[in-house]
Design an enzyme around this catalytic site. Structure first.
Site, short mmCIF file in Angstrom:
data_model
loop_
_atom_site.label_atom_id
_atom_site.label_comp_id
_atom_site.label_asym_id
_atom_site.label_seq_id
_atom_site.Cartn_x
_atom_site.Cartn_y
_atom_site.Cartn_z
N HIS A 252 0.82 -1.21 0.00
CA HIS A 252 0.00 0.00 0.00
C HIS A 252 0.86 1.26 0.00
O HIS A 252 0.54 2.26 0.64
CB HIS A 252 -0.95 0.02 1.20
N GLY A 284 4.09 0.04 -5.61
CA GLY A 284 4.90 0.49 -4.49
C GLY A 284 6.31 0.84 -4.91
O GLY A 284 7.15 -0.05 -5.04
N ARG A 307 1.59 7.63 -7.03
CA ARG A 307 2.00 9.00 -6.72
C ARG A 307 2.53 9.77 -7.93
O ARG A 307 2.20 10.95 -8.09
CB ARG A 307 3.05 8.98 -5.60
#
Length: 358
Positions: A252, A284, A307
């Site tokens: 996560h 990740g 991200r």
């Protein structure tokens, strides 16, 4: 502005986002050991390139859940994307559509899932298991009706990990940003010292998923079901037995159990253990096309990129998200060629070197 790597976009995004919103995006749980380890693990992993290969017809195309994708990647589910740009999920979904990769709509999206799916392309829907099982399965129905191609059940969030940056900031959602797929309540905008309003909201709404939850989702839909958050070989084998179409090897993004092993460290072991019983994806710490190559070499059919897409979104909306995906595509083509791989399938046959946790 011209960006030549994702780190350029990371710096640009940090420069434009308010500090507490940057912390919400960039931070991890606890001491952020797993967050840092995700990158360290990639940096300690190396591929063994092959030479004198025919690269005339090189291609990054691949198959993900039975459908062609231009790249072995999908855009990961990230909550509340209107925090980062007024168009939020709509802009990111358009960038994914134009790049030819799946876009995963988050349960906690800041725009209703129907509007995001209407962008087109290859929408998937990510499901958090809710205390009200009927609401969980109703979200699955809505995703189906909206044209989503897969259900991604996140299994590593019985509740939100202790994200200290958000707690120190007393993080709240600004007015106008909320969970658009169901009523969140006004308290997500109410600041309390030492408390993340988002974490408090999810503590009320989420319930721990179990294997009965997996069975309920599989029984409710004919869409492929993917379990996100698998790290243990035993859980991967049981996922195959449950009949899912895929798993995402993931900690996560370092945001749940601090100290959880990086996905890239166990990816090869997990992929070997299930021996093609379902597709294996991972996420990740992906920060370059070279990282994508490493993941494929270790057994991933595709990776999820989170991200970095939001860095692009924050910097320049849809155009910024597009630049992120174009950079990853260019880097992946370069890395594959230099490693002697004419296809994603060939990249999956590369050898790797690097320490692994025992």
């Amino acid at each position: 502005m011209t960006y030549v790597c994702l780190a350029d976009l990371e710096r640009a995004a940090q420069g434009v986002l308010p500090g507490e919103i940057w912390d919400f995006l960039a931070g991890g749980s606890g001491t952020e050991a797993s967050l840092a380890a995700n990158r360290t693990a990639f940096e300690r992993t190396f591929v063994v390139p092959r030479m004198l290969r025919d690269l005339t017809d090189s291609s990054t195309e691949t198959d993900i859940l039975g459908r062609r994708a231009e790249l072995p990647m999908a855009v990961a589910p990230i909550a509340y994307q209107r925090l980062f740009h007024p168009e939020g999920e709509l802009a990111a979904a358009r960038a994914a559509r134009n790049a030819g990769v799946p876009y995963i709509i988050c349960t906690m999206s800041s725009i209703p899932l129907e509007e995001i799916a209407a962008v087109g392309g290859r929408p998937w829907f990510q499901l958090y298991w809710l205390r009200d099982q009927k609401r969980s399965l109703e979200l699955v129905r809505r995703a189906e009706d909206s044209g989503c191609e897969a259900i991604v059940l996140t299994v590593d969030v019985p509740w939100m990990g202790r994200r200290l940056r958000d707690m120190r900031n007393g993080f709240v959602l600004p007015e106008g940003v909320t969970a658009a797929n169901f009523e969140a309540g006004a308290d997500v905008h109410r600041r309390t010292r030492g408390v993340s309003a988002v974490a408090a909201h999810t503590a009320r709404e989420f319930a721990p998923a179990d294997w009965d939850s997996v069975a309920a989702v599989c029984a409710r839909t004919n869409l492929p079901v993917v379990l996100k958050g698998i790290l243990a070989v035993e859980d991967a084998r049981r996922a195959v037995e449950a009949g899912v179409s895929g798993i995402v090897v993931s900690n996560h993004g370092g945001r749940q159990l601090d100290g959880a092993v990086p996905g890239i460290e166990v990816l090869g072991e997990v992929a070997a253990a299930i021996a093609g019983g379902c597709q294996v994806l991972m996420d990740g710490g992906i920060r370059s096309g070279g990282d994508v190559l490493k993941a494929v070499a270790l057994g991933a059919s595709a990776v999820l990129v989170g991200r970095p897409v939001i860095w692009g979104l924050a910097t320049a909306g849809e155009d910024g998200a597009r630049q992120v995906l174009e950079l990853l595509a260019a880097e992946l083509r370069d890395a594959m060629g230099l490693a002697g791989c004419e296809s994603v399938h060939a990249a999956g046959r590369l050898s790797t070197r690097g320490p692994r946790y025992g």
